[in-house]
Design a protein around this motif. Sequence first.
Motif, PDB file in Angstrom:
ATOM      1  N   UNK A 140       0.807  -1.219   0.000  1.00 20.30           N
ATOM      2  CA  UNK A 140       0.000   0.000   0.000  1.00 20.30           C
ATOM      3  C   UNK A 140       0.840   1.270   0.000  1.00 20.30           C
ATOM      4  N   UNK A 141       2.104   1.163   0.361  1.00 22.25           N
ATOM      5  CA  UNK A 141       2.988   2.327   0.365  1.00 22.25           C
ATOM      6  C   UNK A 141       4.226   1.997  -0.466  1.00 22.25           C
ATOM      7  N   UNK A 142       4.655   2.921  -1.322  1.00 23.81           N
ATOM      8  CA  UNK A 142       5.759   2.618  -2.240  1.00 23.81           C
ATOM      9  C   UNK A 142       7.144   2.777  -1.618  1.00 23.81           C
ATOM     10  N   UNK A 143       7.321   2.247  -0.391  1.00 23.24           N
ATOM     11  CA  UNK A 143       8.653   2.310   0.224  1.00 23.24           C
ATOM     12  C   UNK A 143       9.616   1.425  -0.566  1.00 23.24           C
ATOM     13  N   UNK A 144      10.770   1.974  -0.879  1.00 24.75           N
ATOM     14  CA  UNK A 144      11.731   1.239  -1.680  1.00 24.75           C
ATOM     15  C   UNK A 144      11.455   1.288  -3.168  1.00 24.75           C
ATOM     16  N   UNK A 145      10.452   2.061  -3.545  1.00 26.15           N
ATOM     17  CA  UNK A 145      10.130   2.187  -4.960  1.00 26.15           C
ATOM     18  C   UNK A 145      11.087   3.126  -5.671  1.00 26.15           C
ATOM     19  N   UNK A 146      10.883   3.290  -6.984  1.00 29.23           N
ATOM     20  CA  UNK A 146      11.753   4.151  -7.786  1.00 29.23           C
ATOM     21  C   UNK A 146      10.969   4.672  -8.979  1.00 29.23           C
ATOM     22  N   UNK A 147      11.637   5.516  -9.768  1.00 24.58           N
ATOM     23  CA  UNK A 147      11.027   6.070 -10.976  1.00 24.58           C
ATOM     24  C   UNK A 147      11.484   5.307 -12.224  1.00 24.58           C
ATOM     25  N   UNK A 148      11.936   4.076 -12.046  1.00 27.28           N
ATOM     26  CA  UNK A 148      12.419   3.291 -13.179  1.00 27.28           C
ATOM     27  C   UNK A 148      11.313   3.048 -14.204  1.00 27.28           C
ATOM     28  N   UNK A 149      10.096   2.805 -13.726  1.00 26.98           N
ATOM     29  CA  UNK A 149       8.989   2.569 -14.647  1.00 26.98           C
ATOM     30  C   UNK A 149       8.705   3.802 -15.500  1.00 26.98           C
ATOM     31  N   UNK A 150       8.788   4.965 -14.886  1.00 24.19           N
ATOM     32  CA  UNK A 150       8.559   6.204 -15.640  1.00 24.19           C
ATOM     33  C   UNK A 150       9.659   6.415 -16.679  1.00 24.19           C
TER      34      UNK A 150
END
Length: 279
Positions: free
Chosen positions: A47-57
């Motif tokens: 539910x929270x994008x902790x550890x996420x990144x903008x790689x998909x963008x």
Amino acid sequence: MRAKTVRTGLLTALAIVLALAWAFPVYWMVNSSLLPNVALQSTTPTFLPFGGSFDNFRAVISDPGFLSAIGISLAVTLTTVAAALFIAFLGALAISRFRFRGRRSFILALLLIQMLPAEGLFIAQYKMMSSLGLLNNVIGLAILYTAAVVPFTVWMLRGFVAGVPVELEEAAMVDGLSRTQAFLRITFPLLAPGLVASGVYAFLQAWNEFTVALVVMTEQQARTLPLWLRGFVQASATRETDWGQVMAASTLVAVPVIIFFLVVQGRMSSGLVGGAVKG
């Protein structure tokens, strides 16, 4: 007073719950766009994008068709909004300010046109654009979008024009202004909220439209954003659907709409209320 306070509190809580339910899919789309595909395929939701990144963008923006598609969509949408508002504004003025033969039939025709299914016009639209050499052309698609948007926009603007008393223009003309000057200085500023509200409708219709563009824009380099997004999903499906990139692409498609709403939200709110005038 106490019962009124309790009722107000319950209605406020209900409104908050409904707002959260409405906003959650948008939040989930943005949240998913920041997560890797491994996290999205997990049985435990994140539910929270902790550890996420903008790689998909970055992957979406690096797609060679994205910038071309967003340019085509912007060109088609802005052309449609400008043309629809101009034509619909003149039409609304005509049916609200003048009495002429066939006026009632014209108003009735505006309503009947809205009942025509868009799918029933595809063959005629394709043949017409093909005969004019406007297939895979921004102007050709904008013409079709304008034709689809104008009837409802005329009907919408009619309420705003009818809500401005003609006596205001007459008083200005008594003070020495010409009819054109009286309209531009007195009436037109009062119609600004209505134009904004109608422009929002035209913008959303043109920006999100898919089926007409699918029929008319057949070449890959002429795709609008909805067509590009479909192709992007299909390209992902040939290997394994990368939902992170799909959500990132969907978020980027929605960004211009959000920006547009933030710019015009003040005028739009007053315009939606002001349009509820019986004319």
